[in-house]
Design a protein around this motif. Structure first.
Motif, PDB file in Angstrom:
ATOM      1  N   ARG A 250       0.837  -1.212   0.000  1.00  7.49           N
ATOM      2  CA  ARG A 250       0.000   0.000   0.000  1.00  7.49           C
ATOM      3  C   ARG A 250       0.866   1.255   0.000  1.00  7.49           C
ATOM      4  NH1 ARG A 250      -2.435   1.632   5.603  1.00  7.49           N
ATOM      5  NH2 ARG A 250      -0.183   2.036   5.772  1.00  7.49           N
ATOM      6  N   ASP A 251       1.878   1.281   0.840  1.00  6.56           N
ATOM      7  CA  ASP A 251       2.727   2.467   0.954  1.00  6.56           C
ATOM      8  C   ASP A 251       3.546   2.705  -0.317  1.00  6.56           C
ATOM      9  OD1 ASP A 251       1.717   2.785   3.479  1.00  6.56           O
ATOM     10  OD2 ASP A 251       3.470   1.964   4.514  1.00  6.56           O
ATOM     11  N   MET A 252       3.990   1.633  -0.965  1.00  8.94           N
ATOM     12  CA  MET A 252       4.708   1.781  -2.235  1.00  8.94           C
ATOM     13  C   MET A 252       3.830   2.461  -3.281  1.00  8.94           C
ATOM     14  SD  MET A 252       6.626  -1.871  -2.882  1.00  8.94           S
ATOM     15  CE  MET A 252       7.357  -2.766  -1.517  1.00  8.94           C
ATOM     16  N   ILE A 253       2.584   2.001  -3.363  1.00 14.45           N
ATOM     17  CA  ILE A 253       1.658   2.562  -4.353  1.00 14.45           C
ATOM     18  C   ILE A 253       1.298   3.996  -4.001  1.00 14.45           C
ATOM     19  CG2 ILE A 253      -0.689   2.359  -5.285  1.00 14.45           C
ATOM     20  CD1 ILE A 253      -0.364  -0.700  -5.007  1.00 14.45           C
ATOM     21  N   ALA A 254       1.028   4.246  -2.725  1.00 16.84           N
ATOM     22  CA  ALA A 254       0.643   5.591  -2.289  1.00 16.84           C
ATOM     23  C   ALA A 254       1.765   6.597  -2.531  1.00 16.84           C
ATOM     24  CB  ALA A 254       0.263   5.570  -0.813  1.00 16.84           C
ATOM     25  N   ALA A 255       3.010   6.157  -2.424  1.00 19.50           N
ATOM     26  CA  ALA A 255       4.143   7.057  -2.625  1.00 19.50           C
ATOM     27  C   ALA A 255       4.278   7.492  -4.079  1.00 19.50           C
ATOM     28  CB  ALA A 255       5.437   6.368  -2.168  1.00 19.50           C
ATOM     29  N   ARG A 256       3.736   6.681  -4.986  1.00 19.43           N
ATOM     30  CA  ARG A 256       3.872   6.987  -6.421  1.00 19.43           C
ATOM     31  C   ARG A 256       2.642   7.683  -6.993  1.00 19.43           C
ATOM     32  NH1 ARG A 256       6.256   1.381  -9.082  1.00 19.43           N
ATOM     33  NH2 ARG A 256       7.697   0.786  -7.406  1.00 19.43           N
ATOM     34  N   HIS A 257       1.513   7.589  -6.300  1.00 15.20           N
ATOM     35  CA  HIS A 257       0.257   8.109  -6.851  1.00 15.20           C
ATOM     36  C   HIS A 257      -0.511   8.894  -5.793  1.00 15.20           C
ATOM     37  CE1 HIS A 257       0.646   5.551 -10.466  1.00 15.20           C
ATOM     38  NE2 HIS A 257       1.112   4.642  -9.629  1.00 15.20           N
ATOM     39  N   GLN A 258      -1.376   9.743  -6.260  1.00 11.27           N
ATOM     40  CA  GLN A 258      -2.227  10.507  -5.347  1.00 11.27           C
ATOM     41  C   GLN A 258      -3.465   9.681  -5.003  1.00 11.27           C
ATOM     42  OE1 GLN A 258      -1.378  13.535  -4.007  1.00 11.27           O
ATOM     43  NE2 GLN A 258       0.577  13.119  -5.008  1.00 11.27           N
ATOM     44  N   ILE A 259      -3.254   8.650  -4.200  1.00 14.37           N
ATOM     45  CA  ILE A 259      -4.347   7.764  -3.806  1.00 14.37           C
ATOM     46  C   ILE A 259      -4.510   7.818  -2.295  1.00 14.37           C
ATOM     47  CG2 ILE A 259      -5.222   5.401  -3.808  1.00 14.37           C
ATOM     48  CD1 ILE A 259      -3.493   4.843  -6.224  1.00 14.37           C
ATOM     49  N   GLU A 260      -5.722   8.022  -1.859  1.00 12.25           N
ATOM     50  CA  GLU A 260      -5.999   8.070  -0.424  1.00 12.25           C
ATOM     51  C   GLU A 260      -6.865   6.899   0.038  1.00 12.25           C
ATOM     52  OE1 GLU A 260      -7.755  11.793   0.482  1.00 12.25           O
ATOM     53  OE2 GLU A 260      -5.977  12.973  -0.049  1.00 12.25           O
ATOM     54  N   ASP A 261      -7.543   6.265  -0.911  1.00 14.05           N
ATOM     55  CA  ASP A 261      -8.528   5.256  -0.531  1.00 14.05           C
ATOM     56  C   ASP A 261      -8.044   3.849  -0.854  1.00 14.05           C
ATOM     57  OD1 ASP A 261     -10.853   4.553   0.670  1.00 14.05           O
ATOM     58  OD2 ASP A 261     -12.147   4.972  -1.029  1.00 14.05           O
ATOM     59  N   PHE A 262      -7.667   3.116   0.169  1.00 12.77           N
ATOM     60  CA  PHE A 262      -7.285   1.710   0.048  1.00 12.77           C
ATOM     61  C   PHE A 262      -8.219   0.876   0.920  1.00 12.77           C
ATOM     62  CE2 PHE A 262      -3.385   3.885  -1.059  1.00 12.77           C
ATOM     63  CZ  PHE A 262      -2.790   3.080  -2.019  1.00 12.77           C
ATOM     64  N   MET A 263      -8.516  -0.317   0.462  1.00 12.50           N
ATOM     65  CA  MET A 263      -9.220  -1.290   1.282  1.00 12.50           C
ATOM     66  C   MET A 263      -8.263  -2.465   1.492  1.00 12.50           C
ATOM     67  SD  MET A 263     -12.849  -3.306   0.629  1.00 12.50           S
ATOM     68  CE  MET A 263     -13.859  -1.825   0.704  1.00 12.50           C
ATOM     69  N   VAL A 264      -7.781  -2.634   2.709  1.00  8.29           N
ATOM     70  CA  VAL A 264      -6.829  -3.697   3.033  1.00  8.29           C
ATOM     71  C   VAL A 264      -7.523  -4.690   3.958  1.00  8.29           C
ATOM     72  CG1 VAL A 264      -4.586  -4.270   4.031  1.00  8.29           C
ATOM     73  CG2 VAL A 264      -4.891  -2.097   2.810  1.00  8.29           C
ATOM     74  N   VAL A 265      -7.582  -5.955   3.540  1.00  7.57           N
ATOM     75  CA  VAL A 265      -8.294  -6.977   4.308  1.00  7.57           C
ATOM     76  C   VAL A 265      -7.461  -8.247   4.391  1.00  7.57           C
ATOM     77  CG1 VAL A 265     -10.568  -6.096   3.620  1.00  7.57           C
ATOM     78  CG2 VAL A 265      -9.487  -7.927   2.292  1.00  7.57           C
ATOM     79  N   CYS A 266      -7.761  -9.056   5.397  1.00  2.00           N
ATOM     80  CA  CYS A 266      -7.210 -10.406   5.477  1.00  2.00           C
ATOM     81  C   CYS A 266      -8.102 -11.326   4.644  1.00  2.00           C
ATOM     82  CB  CYS A 266      -7.171 -10.881   6.932  1.00  2.00           C
ATOM     83  SG  CYS A 266      -6.471 -12.540   7.154  1.00  2.00           S
ATOM     84  N   TYR A 267      -7.504 -12.169   3.842  1.00  2.24           N
ATOM     85  CA  TYR A 267      -8.290 -13.117   3.051  1.00  2.24           C
ATOM     86  C   TYR A 267      -9.244 -13.908   3.948  1.00  2.24           C
ATOM     87  CZ  TYR A 267      -6.469 -13.327  -1.766  1.00  2.24           C
ATOM     88  OH  TYR A 267      -6.194 -13.080  -3.086  1.00  2.24           O
TER      89      TYR A 267
END
Length: 324
Positions: A250-267
């Motif tokens: 998530r942090d890698m992607i956020a550092a490259r793009h202006q993204i604020e909305d992630f949904m992170v879940v356990c399978y």
């Protein structure tokens, strides 16, 4: 016309999200050493860390079962008998017989409720690839879109859902029949980190990367290379008991793009038992690496705007709490 939206437990949505968006779930089941459990149980807390730690033990036997048509009939009939149509977004028919069971249930219910409609859609996805489409469908309903309009959107949007994931051990996918034994054997022999992807509803090998950190960076690179309009999206990440790696991605992607909305879940355990512990999966809307494969006109028609999902859910939960 009033209608209800259903999905299955494979969509990997939290109880809070389901309640906020008024989505109903029919759950697959899994069996551990002879005891059967629901993959999604709103009255129980799933301990993902413990489940995936146990899954590494060869003596920990997990078997998953699809949803049969009888259970679908019971769930759908409650809505049909109350005068509501049904829209069900199913996990990929290429990895489970659940979709076909729902089709059978809908066909059997049609003559019983001839004035009602039951629409069963194959999302060709699983986990948050399926779940994010379900969320968008519920938001479209809230915006006043008809069941027919939403179904048309799903049929178009599912061709643009990207599903890429890192697995630690291909044997889990092989045991569940998701990939061939030969492919799993080669991956294990080479001691590589295989990156898989969803393709036409199936799970296929995308590439092989030496090392876990490099594999996570490759997932971020795939996102950068193929994503369309990232700022407008909710990006999904699912993990098999390895939240630290999921958050690193998530942090890698956020550092490259202006993204604020992630949904992170356990399978959830049904899908998780097949992908195995240590899996990190990435879900988003994009193209297949060809700049012309997802034209701007299609992006406009998809009406993603799922970047507002987090705020939308929060507002709905506040409203629900205020009614109690």
């Amino acid at each position: 016309m009033s209608f209800s939206i259903f999905t299955d437990s494979s969509a990997n949505l939290t109880t809070e999200t389901l309640a906020a968006l008024n989505i109903q779930v029919v759950s697959l089941t899994y069996t551990v050493n002879g005891d059967e459990y629901l993959c999604y149980d709103p009255d129980a807390v799933f301990d993902g860390d413990a489940f995936y730690a146990a899954l590494r033990d060869p003596g920990f036997h997990v078997r998953t079962s699809l949803i049969n048509s009888s259970r679908f009939k019971t769930a759908f009939e409650q809505e049909l008998s109350a005068g509501r149509d049904v829209l069900y977004l199913a996990m990929s028919s290429q990895i489970s017989g659940t979709y076909q069971a729902a089709v059978t249930a809908a066909e059997e219910l049609q003559p019983v409720y001839p004035d009602r409609k039951t629409e069963v859609l194959d999302t060709r996805a699983a986990s948050l690839g399926e779940g994010l489409m379900v969320c968008r469908a519920a938001m479209m309903r809230d915006d006043g879109k008809s069941m027919e309009q939403i179904a048309a959107w799903v049929r178009e949007a599912k061709t643009s859902v990207r599903q890429h994931f890192l697995v630690d051990d291909l044997q889990f996918l092989s045991r569940g029949g998701r990939i061939s034994g030969a492919a799993a054997f080669v991956g294990s022999m080479l001691q590589i980190k295989p990156l898989m992807k969803g393709e036409d509803g199936k799970i296929v090998l995308d590439c092989k990367v030496p090392g876990r950190k490099a594999a996570l960076r490759t997932l971020a690179d795939i996102f950068e290379r193929t994503v369309v309009d990232p700022a407008s999206q909710t990006v999904g990440i699912a993990h098999g008991g390895c939240e630290k790696d999921a958050l690193a991605l998530r942090d890698m992607i956020a550092a490259r793009h202006q993204i604020e909305d992630f949904m992170v879940v356990c399978y959830e355990p049904g899908t998780g038992a097949h992908v195995g512990p240590g899996t990190v999966a990435l879900f988003f809307y994009g193209h297949e690496g060809k700049t012309d494969s997802l034209p701007a006109s299609l992006l406009h028609r998809l009406d993603l705007d799922s970047g507002r999902l987090r705020g939308f859910v929060a507002d709905k939960l506040k409203s629900l709490k205020g009614k109690k």
